[in-house]
Design an enzyme around this catalytic site. Structure first.
Site: not given
Ligand SMILES: [Zn+2]
Ligand SMILES: *[C@@H]1O[C@H](CO)[C@@H](O)[C@H](O)[C@H]1NC(C)=O
Ligand SMILES: *[C@@H]1O[C@H](CO)[C@@H](O)[C@H](O)[C@H]1NC(C)=O
Ligand SMILES: *[C@@H]1O[C@H](CO)[C@@H](O)[C@H](O)[C@H]1NC(C)=O
Ligand SMILES: *[C@@H]1O[C@H](CO)[C@@H](O)[C@H](O)[C@H]1NC(C)=O
Length: 958
Positions: A351-353, A386, A408
């Site tokens: 997850m790209e936080n 990411e 995405e």
């Molecule tokens: Zn993604």
């Protein structure tokens, strides 16, 4: 989110291959049946009093603002000050892990209103001195804030609702203060806990997964991507632990709170950002770090993993990949640090936080002793995916979830470019054809597919948002963006991208904003197009599916048609473009590349595609376009001839290998596999195997299976011998990345088709390991296939040994190989026992439950056991995993994948009817697609089985 959480494994992961199910098995399709969803959305739900300190139950008319899933536009957040205290020990009285928090949000009133709606889910509020669960004050002078009349929690739409005595004043700023408690559950969403054991000590990590709609489970917030704000985060945690968040750790203090000595870590304020990109983590992890060109890069993991140097590879590639993207976007990395952390429990791949990316352990940690080259490639790709989001998605964010596909799809395309920069010798760019384009063709060829773009109105509820994280958004998105970049040229694509990112930094967009900037770049650089970027891309974005382009080289006639897996299926969704596309055609004539053409209408004639004599035409070079190609029989014959005789064009021909449809006769497609025995290369083999796996699925319970296995054994034998020779009788590893992959293909197919030499080889290796568990003699590249074949050939002794190794594995990458191999046993009782384990988190982690059930279903012996299991436990599984978890649709698709008989179709329909009450949650549309796929399979088998049987029987003869 990264790495397509709905995939069981990457196609290059050997697991799928050895199980006899490649691309088709791992594609999980979702489709959006709009009408159905719309009608659900209109349901009137009764008000739920909730668990606020002052619950009020009012009979609710259905059209109040709090009955809508979208926030009103009257209030705009500006900054939040949030303090959270996760408790890493269980409260003995309540049996719960909890966190407590305090939050002040400063917002601006944009339109006069007497109502505050702020998202809140599963939080209990403390009653404040004013008798309410919130306190409102005006900020920065001005008129005093009105007092609170009522406040309550609206469960269905997930709001804290605050009604005021008077109006908020336009342009005035206010502070809303709350204190709350939430459960730190093991549910993989919001602020949750992950548990593991290290050196005999049980440990708990508090961590987060906010995307798409779970920030509201951690603190009350305006939880929509366009509601960007600055966040001042403070975490309270116990001594011996560290706290991480999006910003850099700023200050620490050591107060006594509630009688405990605690640490208070305050973080530097974030940039202006969306709530879904927040992250808060408390752990006792270790890290490795470096400073590259002034930027701090850190990789965090369990202390043992860091001690074993498993963070080093991620650290090695992060700097180069960031540098690549700075160059690609022509924009510097927007943050002062880049943290990445591997978590023992994590639902998606990553997850790209913003500034604190979270990963599954298998997606970040690399170990020279345990990891295969495929594991390594997955790590480089996911990191690249990411990091690409740090700009595209995080710096500039789509306004609403209906445009998720652009976010995405984009990251899924450029992840190949970043990984290629970090590992130039691997040639990973080629793999997008197998991993994304071909993979999503199978889904998008269904009449129950759906367009990339969704209407805002159709995407309202959290479950509707979750459903968008599917193969269409990721892989079709990646495929059409790759096509766009190809016809604009990469240089022009990058220019448009760069002005887009600059213009909208810290803001929000809709997908057409990107088209505008690409159009400008195209004009500025004189790219000749048959229309604007908008008009061309509308065809690919607004209608589902893709065309098959048929070229008749005897006349030069060319036409396009919507490609459907079952040509008789009824497409009920109309398209304003009548399922016609504007198709860029790169092509060659007899090996010579020609100038690109455009097919802009249904039929046309391209005289230069007319051939005579030995000349042939090949279109859609490198599969750069998102479409299929078909030719007249004469051209096919010539292509087949080239395929058999000319090595260098062979791998350009990927797209023509086996298309299971009426468009090409199946046996013609099978003919294209005849040359494989002469080919030692990965791409053609992998492409053929991906497609042949469909044959395995359809026929591994029928009389076709024997001759088919015999044929494949014959084809793979020379390849097996080739690899045996170049590896010095399996004593060394082939040099190239792709050669290493194809060695795995050779061994797994040889063993699977019963080649004795292969089976003896793997049994010898595995028993050597069993007799000396401390030293595993099997090369990491080969472990998945060796484990699987050895367990399939063995009994409970082998199974129990592998289970023990699984439980004791020091690295998740090794555990994952064993977990999938355990599903390979042929013993029904072992498979049933294993199925039971999937519902016990002490045996199989929750994050792995659905994929384990699907692994079992992929085994021909496990298929019906898994289906029975899922049907029998439906309501339990549904409540445990159904919620917002998108791996759930995977379960439905996975266990029904082999379905191809009337009886199975009836069972599936019965299953749908029986569980109408309980529902299917995010798997609802997967049920529809499974039914459609089953019908197509039945038809395909009845039309082709006889011919295929004859073909394999004839070809299997020595
Ligand atoms: Zn993604
Ligand atoms: C456990 O929960 C109870 C009930 O909420 C509370 O009174 C008690 O203080 C908690 N114990 C600890 C150690 O926090
Ligand atoms: C919130 O309140 C409900 C109802 O009183 C209770 O069941 C739940 O355990 C509480 N949650 C937490 C985290 O305290
Ligand atoms: C990381 O880079 C260093 C220096 O180039 C190299 O020695 C090391 O082998 C690399 N580690 C991995 C796991 O690739
Ligand atoms: C499509 O519709 C026609 C006419 O309504 C029907 O006969 C046919 O069975 C349908 N096809 C499928 C695959 O459902």
């Amino acid at each position: 989110m990264g790495e397509k959480g709905f995939y069981i494994s990457k196609p290059v992961g050997v697991v799928a291959i050895i199980l006899g199910v490649g691309a088709l098995a791992t594609i999980i399709a979702l489709s959006v049946v709009y009408d159905q969803e719309k009608s659900k959305n209109n349901e009137v739900s009764p008000t739920n009093g909730g668990t606020t300190s002052n619950p009020i139950t009012t009979p609710t008319p259905s059209n109040e603002p709090w009955d809508k899933y979208r926030l009103p536009t009257s209030l705009v957040p500006d900054q939040y000050h949030v303090t959270l205290w996760p408790r890493l020990t269980r409260n003995e009285t309540t049996g719960l892990y909890i966190f407590t928090g305090k939050s002040t949000v400063e917002f601006v009133c944009a339109e006069e209103t007497d109502l505050i709606l702020i998202h809140s889910n599963k939080l209990n509020y403390t009653t404040l001195e004013n008798g309410h669960s919130a306190r409102l004050t005006s900020a920065g002078g001005g008129v005093a804030a009105p007092s609170i009349k009522h406040s309550w929690l609206k469960i269905e739409t997930q709001y804290l609702v605050i009604q005021l005595d008077g109006k908020l004043v336009k342009d005035q700023r206010y502070h809303l203060y709350t204190e709350f408690t939430g459960e730190l559950a093991d549910d993989l969403g919001g602020f949750y806990r992950s548990e593991y054991t290290e050196n005999g000590v049980d440990k708990v990590v508090a961590t987060t997964q906010m995307q798409p709609t779970d920030a509201r489970k951690a603190f009350p917030c305006f939880d929509e991507p366009a509601m960007k704000a600055v966040f001042y985060i403070t975490l309270i945690h116990q001594h011996g632990t560290i706290a991480l968040s999006n910003g850099m750790e700023n200050s620490k203090s050591f107060p006594i709170m509630e009688g405990q000595n605690v640490l208070v870590t305050a973080f530097a304020p974030t940039k202006k950002m969306s709530t879904y990109l927040l992250a808060f983590i408390v752990s006792d992890f270790g890290f490795v770090s470096e400073i590259t060109e002034g930027l701090l890069i850190r990789i965090y993991a369990r202390k043992n993993a860091i001690a074993a140097n498993q963070g080093e590879y991620a650290l090695n590639v992060t700097g180069p990949i960031l540098k690549f993207f700075e160059d690609y976007y022509n924009a510097s990395y927007p943050l002062p640090k880049s943290d990445q952390i591997a978590l023992p429990d994590f639902n998606a791949g990553a997850m790209e936080n913003w500034g604190l990316i979270t990963y599954r352990e298998t997606a970040l940690l690399y170990d020279t002793e345990f990891s295969s080259n495929s594991n390594k490639e997955r790590i480089a790709s996911i990191i690249s995916h990411e990091l690409a989001h740090m700009w595209f998605g995080n710096l500039v964010t789509l306004r609403w979830w209906n445009d998720l596909w652009l976010n995405e799809g984009f990251a899924s395309y450029v992840e190949y470019l970043g990984a290629d920069y970090a590992e130039p010798s691997w040639n990973v760019k080629d793999l997008i054809v197998l991993s994304d384009v071909h993979r999503v063709f199978a889904v998008d060829a269904l009449a129950s597919s759906h367009p990339l773009s969704s209407n805002v109105d159709d995407i309202q509820k959290p479950a509707q948002i979750s459903e968008l994280f599917d193969a269409i958004s990721y892989s079709k998105g990646a495929s059409v963006l790759r096509m766009l970049s190809d016809f604009l040229t990469e240089d022009v694509f990058k220019k448009g991208l760069s002005t887009y990112l600059n213009k909208f930094a810290y803001g929000n967009t809709v997908y057409t904003d990107l088209w505008d900037h690409l159009q400008e770049a195209a004009v500025a650089n004189s790219v000749a197009l048959p229309g604007t970027v908008h008009t061309i891309m509308n065809r690919w974005v607004l209608q589902m599916g893709f065309p098959v382009v048929t070229i008749d080289t005897t006349t030069g006639a060319i036409h396009q048609k919507h490609f459907l897996l079952d040509p008789e299926s009824n497409v009920t969704v109309p398209s304003e473009f009548n399922y016609e596309w504007i198709v860029p055609i790169r092509w060659m004539k007899t090996g010579n590349p020609q100038a690109q053409k455009w097919l802009v209408k249904k039929t046309d004639t391209f005289v230069d595609m007319k051939t005579s004599g030995a000349d042939w035409v090949l279109a859609n070079l490198n599969v750069s376009g998102y479409y299929r190609v078909n030719y007249d029989q004469g051209n096919w014959d010539k292509l087949l001839d080239v395929l058999n005789n000319s090595h260098q064009v062979r791998h350009k021909l990927c797209d023509m290998i086996i298309i299971r449809t009426k468009i090409i006769k199946t046996v013609l497609a099978l003919d294209t596999t005849k040359y494989l025995s002469k080919d030692m290369e990965y791409m053609p083999w992998e492409s053929a195997l991906d497609n042949l796996d469909y044959f395995s699925l359809m026929f591994d319970r029928s009389e076709v299976y024997g001759p088919m296995q015999a044929y494949l054994k014959k084809q793979v034998t020379p390849v097996f011998n080739y690899y045996k020779e170049i590896t010095g009788n399996w004593t060394k590893v082939p040099d190239g990345h792709m050669e290493q992959y194809n060695q795995v293909n050779a061994i797994s197919l040889a063993c699977r088709t019963g080649m004795e030499e292969c089976q003896t080889l793997i049994k010898t290796w595995f028993s050597a390991w069993m007799s000396n568990p401390e030293t595993n003699p099997i090369h990491p590249n080969l472990r998945s296939t060796v484990y699987c074949n050895a367990i399939a050939a063995g009994g409970d002794k082998e199974w129990d040994f592998a289970w023990k190794q699984f439980k004791n594995a020091a690295i998740a990458i090794e555990a994952d190989k064993l977990r999938s191999a355990l599903a390979c046993t042929k013993q029904p009782w072992l498979l049933n026992r294993y199925l039971e384990y999937t519902l016990d988190p002490n045996m199989i982690r929750k994050q792995d439950a659905t994929s384990t059930i699907v692994y079992i279903a992929q085994n021909v012996v496990g298929q019906s056991l898994a289906w029975d299991f899922v049907r029998a436990r439906w309501s339990y599984i549904f409540t445990q995993y159904g919620g917002g978890s998108f791996s759930f649709s995977n379960l439905v698709n996975g266990v029904t994948e082999r379905f191809s008989t009337e009886f199975e179709l009836q069972q599936l329909k019965q299953f749908k009817a029986d569980n109408a009450e309980v529902g299917f949650g995010s798997g609802t549309l997967a049920v529809e697609q499974s039914i459609e796929r089953t019908i197509a399979n039945i038809k395909w088998i009845s039309e082709n089985e006889k011919e295929i049987l004859d073909w394999f029987t004839a070809e299997a003869k020595p």
